[in-house]
Enzyme design. Structure first.
Site, PDB file in Angstrom:
ATOM      1  N   ARG A 216      -8.262  -0.355   5.483  1.00 40.30           N
ATOM      2  CA  ARG A 216      -7.442   0.665   4.821  1.00 40.30           C
ATOM      3  C   ARG A 216      -6.185   0.050   4.230  1.00 40.30           C
ATOM      4  O   ARG A 216      -5.642   0.532   3.251  1.00 40.30           O
ATOM      5  CB  ARG A 216      -7.041   1.762   5.810  1.00 40.30           C
ATOM      6  CG  ARG A 216      -8.180   2.625   6.266  1.00 40.30           C
ATOM      7  CD  ARG A 216      -7.688   3.827   7.002  1.00 40.30           C
ATOM      8  NE  ARG A 216      -6.700   4.557   6.213  1.00 40.30           N
ATOM      9  CZ  ARG A 216      -6.099   5.671   6.641  1.00 40.30           C
ATOM     10  NH1 ARG A 216      -6.378   6.148   7.826  1.00 40.30           N
ATOM     11  NH2 ARG A 216      -5.231   6.292   5.882  1.00 40.30           N
TER      12      ARG A 216
ATOM     13  N   LYS B  25       0.853  -1.209   0.000  1.00 38.42           N
ATOM     14  CA  LYS B  25       0.000   0.000   0.000  1.00 38.42           C
ATOM     15  C   LYS B  25       0.877   1.244   0.000  1.00 38.42           C
ATOM     16  O   LYS B  25       0.652   2.184  -0.767  1.00 38.42           O
ATOM     17  CB  LYS B  25      -0.879  -0.004   1.244  1.00 38.42           C
ATOM     18  CG  LYS B  25      -1.498   1.346   1.590  1.00 38.42           C
ATOM     19  CD  LYS B  25      -2.342   1.322   2.843  1.00 38.42           C
ATOM     20  CE  LYS B  25      -1.585   1.539   4.110  1.00 38.42           C
ATOM     21  NZ  LYS B  25      -1.294   2.936   4.454  1.00 38.42           N
ATOM     22  N   ASN B  26       1.914   1.261   0.830  1.00 43.32           N
ATOM     23  CA  ASN B  26       2.709   2.477   1.006  1.00 43.32           C
ATOM     24  C   ASN B  26       3.709   2.718  -0.117  1.00 43.32           C
ATOM     25  O   ASN B  26       4.384   3.748  -0.127  1.00 43.32           O
ATOM     26  CB  ASN B  26       3.415   2.456   2.372  1.00 43.32           C
ATOM     27  CG  ASN B  26       2.415   2.625   3.501  1.00 43.32           C
ATOM     28  OD1 ASN B  26       1.250   2.962   3.267  1.00 43.32           O
ATOM     29  ND2 ASN B  26       2.843   2.363   4.711  1.00 43.32           N
TER      30      ASN B  26
ATOM     31  N   ASP C 127       5.493   0.346  11.764  1.00 43.04           N
ATOM     32  CA  ASP C 127       4.221  -0.250  11.311  1.00 43.04           C
ATOM     33  C   ASP C 127       4.072  -1.702  11.756  1.00 43.04           C
ATOM     34  O   ASP C 127       3.022  -2.296  11.518  1.00 43.04           O
ATOM     35  CB  ASP C 127       4.097  -0.168   9.783  1.00 43.04           C
ATOM     36  CG  ASP C 127       3.901   1.258   9.323  1.00 43.04           C
ATOM     37  OD1 ASP C 127       3.985   1.515   8.108  1.00 43.04           O
ATOM     38  OD2 ASP C 127       3.684   2.142  10.186  1.00 43.04           O
TER      39      ASP C 127
ATOM     40  N   ARG D 114       0.925  14.379  13.005  1.00 45.34           N
ATOM     41  CA  ARG D 114       1.293  14.186  11.589  1.00 45.34           C
ATOM     42  C   ARG D 114       1.534  15.527  10.874  1.00 45.34           C
ATOM     43  O   ARG D 114       0.871  15.864   9.906  1.00 45.34           O
ATOM     44  CB  ARG D 114       0.233  13.361  10.856  1.00 45.34           C
ATOM     45  CG  ARG D 114      -0.247  12.107  11.553  1.00 45.34           C
ATOM     46  CD  ARG D 114       0.747  10.971  11.624  1.00 45.34           C
ATOM     47  NE  ARG D 114       1.184  10.440  10.374  1.00 45.34           N
ATOM     48  CZ  ARG D 114       0.605   9.430   9.714  1.00 45.34           C
ATOM     49  NH1 ARG D 114      -0.488   8.899  10.193  1.00 45.34           N
ATOM     50  NH2 ARG D 114       1.117   8.975   8.591  1.00 45.34           N
TER      51      ARG D 114
ATOM     52  N   ARG E  46      -3.962  10.818   4.810  1.00 42.80           N
ATOM     53  CA  ARG E  46      -2.864  11.791   4.886  1.00 42.80           C
ATOM     54  C   ARG E  46      -1.965  11.725   3.662  1.00 42.80           C
ATOM     55  O   ARG E  46      -1.436  12.732   3.206  1.00 42.80           O
ATOM     56  CB  ARG E  46      -2.102  11.475   6.156  1.00 42.80           C
ATOM     57  CG  ARG E  46      -0.748  12.007   6.210  1.00 42.80           C
ATOM     58  CD  ARG E  46      -0.008  11.482   7.399  1.00 42.80           C
ATOM     59  NE  ARG E  46       1.357  11.892   7.311  1.00 42.80           N
ATOM     60  CZ  ARG E  46       1.749  13.137   7.443  1.00 42.80           C
ATOM     61  NH1 ARG E  46       0.868  14.071   7.707  1.00 42.80           N
ATOM     62  NH2 ARG E  46       3.016  13.447   7.332  1.00 42.80           N
TER      63      ARG E  46
ATOM     64  N   CYS F 158      -4.193  12.226  13.124  1.00 42.92           N
ATOM     65  CA  CYS F 158      -4.935  10.961  13.122  1.00 42.92           C
ATOM     66  C   CYS F 158      -4.688  10.322  14.496  1.00 42.92           C
ATOM     67  O   CYS F 158      -4.024  10.896  15.354  1.00 42.92           O
ATOM     68  CB  CYS F 158      -4.457  10.055  11.997  1.00 42.92           C
ATOM     69  SG  CYS F 158      -2.784   9.473  12.266  1.00 42.92           S
TER      70      CYS F 158
HETATM   71  C1  EPZ Z   1       4.743   6.774   6.152  1.00 43.69           C
HETATM   72  O1  EPZ Z   1       4.025   7.819   6.789  1.00 43.69           O
HETATM   73  C2  EPZ Z   1       3.802   5.594   6.116  1.00 43.69           C
HETATM   74  N1  EPZ Z   1       2.623   5.941   5.327  1.00 43.69           N
HETATM   75  C3  EPZ Z   1       3.395   5.219   7.544  1.00 43.69           C
HETATM   76  O2  EPZ Z   1       2.569   4.059   7.469  1.00 43.69           O
HETATM   77  C4  EPZ Z   1       4.661   4.867   8.327  1.00 43.69           C
HETATM   78  O3  EPZ Z   1       4.309   4.567   9.657  1.00 43.69           O
HETATM   79  C5  EPZ Z   1       5.622   6.051   8.287  1.00 43.69           C
HETATM   80  O4  EPZ Z   1       5.913   6.403   6.909  1.00 43.69           O
HETATM   81  C6  EPZ Z   1       6.949   5.749   8.978  1.00 43.69           C
HETATM   82  O5  EPZ Z   1       7.546   4.643   8.385  1.00 43.69           O
HETATM   83  C7  EPZ Z   1       2.713   5.944   3.982  1.00 43.69           C
HETATM   84  O6  EPZ Z   1       3.753   5.655   3.412  1.00 43.69           O
HETATM   85  C8  EPZ Z   1       1.466   6.293   3.228  1.00 43.69           C
HETATM   86  P1  EPZ Z   1       6.984  10.071   8.181  1.00 43.69           P
HETATM   87  P2  EPZ Z   1       4.633   9.327   6.798  1.00 43.69           P
HETATM   88  O7  EPZ Z   1       6.858  11.342   7.430  1.00 43.69           O
HETATM   89  O8  EPZ Z   1       5.306   9.596   5.521  1.00 43.69           O
HETATM   90  C9  EPZ Z   1       6.988  13.265  11.678  1.00 43.69           C
HETATM   91  C10 EPZ Z   1       0.686   2.748   7.870  1.00 43.69           C
HETATM   92  O9  EPZ Z   1       0.314   2.186   8.914  1.00 43.69           O
HETATM   93  N2  EPZ Z   1       6.965  14.275  10.609  1.00 43.69           N
HETATM   94  O10 EPZ Z   1       8.194   9.212   7.986  1.00 43.69           O
HETATM   95  O11 EPZ Z   1       3.556  10.231   7.242  1.00 43.69           O
HETATM   96  C11 EPZ Z   1       5.689  12.481  11.741  1.00 43.69           C
HETATM   97  O12 EPZ Z   1       4.732  13.179  12.498  1.00 43.69           O
HETATM   98  C12 EPZ Z   1       1.204   4.174   7.916  1.00 43.69           C
HETATM   99  O13 EPZ Z   1       0.702   2.206   6.740  1.00 43.69           O
HETATM  100  C13 EPZ Z   1       7.120  15.618  10.961  1.00 43.69           C
HETATM  101  O14 EPZ Z   1       7.261  15.952  12.132  1.00 43.69           O
HETATM  102  O15 EPZ Z   1       5.705   9.168   7.963  1.00 43.69           O
HETATM  103  C14 EPZ Z   1       6.112  11.187  12.391  1.00 43.69           C
HETATM  104  O16 EPZ Z   1       6.139  11.377  13.791  1.00 43.69           O
HETATM  105  C15 EPZ Z   1       1.074   4.787   9.310  1.00 43.69           C
HETATM  106  N3  EPZ Z   1       7.093  16.560   9.973  1.00 43.69           N
HETATM  107  C16 EPZ Z   1       7.533  10.974  11.856  1.00 43.69           C
HETATM  108  O17 EPZ Z   1       7.969  12.257  11.365  1.00 43.69           O
HETATM  109  C17 EPZ Z   1       6.928  16.222   8.651  1.00 43.69           C
HETATM  110  O18 EPZ Z   1       6.921  17.128   7.790  1.00 43.69           O
HETATM  111  C18 EPZ Z   1       7.633   9.989  10.723  1.00 43.69           C
HETATM  112  O19 EPZ Z   1       6.782  10.446   9.724  1.00 43.69           O
HETATM  113  C19 EPZ Z   1       6.768  14.862   8.318  1.00 43.69           C
HETATM  114  C20 EPZ Z   1       6.803  13.902   9.307  1.00 43.69           C
END
Ligand code: EPZ
Length: 418
Positions: A397, A22-23, A305, A122, A93, A117
Site C-alpha cells: 500500500r 504517498k500521503n 508512522d 478512524r 480511508r 482499520c
Molecule cells: C494521516 O491519516 C495519514 N494518512 C496517516 O498515515 C497518519 O498516521 C496520520 O495522518 C497521522 O499523521 C494519510 O495522510 C493518507 P488524522 P489521518 O486525521 O488523516 C483521529 C500511513 O501509515 N481523528 O491526523 O486519518 C484519528 O482517529 C497512514 O501512511 C478523529 O478522531 O490521520 C486518529 O486517532 C496511517 N476524528 C487521530 O485523530 C477525525 O475526524 C489522527 O488522525 C479525524 C481524525
C-alpha cells in the site's frame, strides 16, 4: 498473495532514493477534482493506495494519463458523478478526501464513510464539523455522508486536535468557498504544506500552511497545477532506522531533515551517526542501539508512522525503552509478531515497554497494517536466520519495490508468490 523472505544478518550499505510521498500524493490527486483544467503530477509513487485513488477518480469521470515514470496528467473536466462508492472507500480511508472538493466544485458530495482499520476506528467527525463550518448541510444515511451546499461560504474552524485529513479536507473545500476561512489547530505535516503549494499553483489564496493557523481567501475558480510530490519522509525514515538496526551506513537521497521531526535526534540519542548532507540524510551505526523513549505526536513531534519501525530498533537496544502511541488507539499490532522473533515487549495503557535483546531470531510473521509490516521486515533484516513476512499486500500500500531497494543496499530479500 505474496510473502517477503529475508535471510537476516547483512548490514544495509549504500545510497537509496526516497520515492514521492504517498500521503502527499493522495490529497494532491483529490485536489484535481477542484478544476476542469488538466493537472500534471510528478514523482507519484507506484503503490496500491495511489492505484485505488486513480480508480476512484476514474469512477467519478476523470481521465488519467501516464506520461512518464511516476508522472500523471489528471483531467477532471468530465467529472459528473459525485458519489465515491463504499467498495473503493473501504479499501482506503483517504478516499474521504473526495468530499471537500466534490461539494466545493459541484455543490454536492456523497462519500461512503470509511470503515475502521487495524490501527483504529478512524472517525471523520472533524472533517464533517469543518464542512458544516463552511455552510454544508451534512446527512449521514446508509453508511454514506451527503454534503450539500449551493455555494460554500468561508468560516472559522478550530479543530479539536490537529487532524491531517480533516485539515486537508477543509482546505480542499475552503479554496472555492465565498469569502475567507481560518483553520486553527491545523495539522502542520509537510504533506499539508505540499498540498497548499499545489493549490496555490492552481490559483488558490492560502497563507500559513505548516503552522497551526491556515487562512484561505476563496476564489471563483481554479486552474490546473504542475507539481512534484515531496519525498516520502516515512519511507526515508524507515531506511534510516534500518541502517541503525543493521549497523550499516545508508544515505537516503531526497530525505529532508526538517520533515523527519524528532527522528534524527532520537537516532543520535540511540548512538547512530547522523549526517545531514546536500540532497539527503545519512545514518551509520557500529554498535548496539541505546534505549531511547519516544512519544508519538503531531508534526514536528515523533511521527506515528515511524513508531512501529522505532519499536523494531528498540528490540535490539541495550536497555528498556518506553514507546507511547498517542495518535491511534490500536497501533501495536506489530508487538505479537515481533515477540515471535524473540522481542521482549510489554503493552499497557497505550504504552509499550521494550526490553532490548542481543539478537532476534527469524520466524514466519504476519503483516497486519502498512507500517507494522515494514517493522517486521526491518526486524527480519537484523535477525539471525530466515524471516517470512506474510500478507505483504499491506506493505504494497505504501512502499514501492521495497525488496529491490533493500536488495540494492545489500540485504537478502526476495518476494515469493504464495
Ligand atoms: C494521516 O491519516 C495519514 N494518512 C496517516 O498515515 C497518519 O498516521 C496520520 O495522518 C497521522 O499523521 C494519510 O495522510 C493518507 P488524522 P489521518 O486525521 O488523516 C483521529 C500511513 O501509515 N481523528 O491526523 O486519518 C484519528 O482517529 C497512514 O501512511 C478523529 O478522531 O490521520 C486518529 O486517532 C496511517 N476524528 C487521530 O485523530 C477525525 O475526524 C489522527 O488522525 C479525524 C481524525
Amino acid at each position: 498473495m505474496d510473502k517477503i523472505v529475508i535471510e537476516g544478518g547483512a548490514s544495509l550499505r549504500g545510497d537509496v532514493e526516497a520515492g514521492g510521498a504517498k500521503n502527499a500524493a493522495l490529497p494532491l490527486l483529490f485536489a484535481c477534482l477542484l478544476t476542469d483544467q488538466p493537472c500534471r503530477l510528478r514523482r507519484v509513487p507506484d503503490v496500491a493506495d495511489i492505484r485505488t485513488t486513480r480508480t476512484l477518480l476514474q469512477t467519478l469521470g476523470a481521465t488519467i494519463e501516464e506520461v512518464g515514470p511516476h508522472e500523471l496528467i489528471v483531467d477532471c473536466s468530465g467529472v459528473r458523478e459525485a458519489e465515491a462508492p463504499y467498495d473503493l472507500v473501504r479499501k482506503m480511508r483517504a478516499s474521504f478526501l473526495a468530499l471537500g472538493p466534490l461539494v466545493a466544485r459541484f455543490g454536492r458530495g456523497r462519500v461512503s464513510k470509511p470503515g475502521g482499520c487495524a490501527i483504529g476506528t478512524r472517525p471523520v467527525g472533524m472533517h464533517l464539523a469543518g464542512m458544516m463550518r463552511l455552510g454544508a448541510r451534512i446527512e449521514e444515511t446508509h453508511g454514506y455522508v451527503d454534503a450539500v451546499a449551493e455555494k460554500l461560504t468561508g468560516g472559522h474552524f478550530i479543530m479539536e486536535m490537529p487532524s491531517v485529513g480533516a485539515t486537508e479536507n477543509v482546505m480542499l473545500a475552503a479554496v472555492l468557498a465565498r469569502g475567507s476561512s481560518r483553520i486553527e489547530n491545523a495539522a502542520r505535516e509537510p504533506e499539508v504544506v505540499d498540498l497548499a503549494a499545489a493549490l496555490s499553483d492552481m490559483g488558490a489564496k492560502i497563507e500559513g500552511a505548516g503552522s497551526s493557523i491556515i487562512e484561505i481567501e476563496g476564489v471563483e475558480a481554479l486552474g490546473g497545477y504542475d507539481h512534484e510530490v515531496i519525498p516520502d519522509r516515512i519511507e526515508a525514515g524507515t531506511f534510516l532506522i534500518g541502517a541503525a538496526m543493521t549497523r550499516g551506513d545508508v544515505h537516503v537521497d531526497g530525505a529532508r531533515a526538517s520533515d523527519l521531526g524528532l527522528l534524527l535526534e532520537c537516532l543520535e540519542a540511540a548512538g547512530a551517526t547522523v549526517v545531514v548532507e546536500e540532497g539527503g540524510v545519512r545514518v551509520s551505526a557500529e554498535a548496539r542501539p541505546r534505549s531511547v523513549d519516544i512519544v508519538t505526536a503531531p508534526h514536528p513531534g515523533f511521527p506515528t508512522d515511524l513508531q512501529a519501525q522505532w519499536m523494531a530498533l528498540m528490540t535490539l537496544s541495550d536497555g528498556r525503552a518506553r514507546i507511547a502511541e498517542r495518535i491511534f488507539e490500536n497501533r501495536f499490532m506489530h508487538v505479537p509478531e515481533l515477540a515471535r522473533m524473540g522481542a521482549d515487549i510489554r503493552v499497557a495503557n497505550g504504552e509499550a515497554v521494550v526490553r532490548g535483546r542481543e539478537r532476534l531470531s527469524g520466524a514466519p510473521v504476519m503483516a497486519t497494517d502498512l507500517r507494522a509490516s515494514v517493522s517486521l521486515v526491518l526486524a527480519g533484516l537484523a535477525a539471525g536466520g530466515r524471516t517470512e513476512v506474510l500478507r505483504v499486500y499491506h506493505l504494497d500500500r505504501g512502499y514501492e519495490r521495497i525488496e529491490e531497494k533493500l536488495g540494492a543496499l545489500g540485504a537478502s530479500v526476495r518476494r515469493v508468490p504464495v
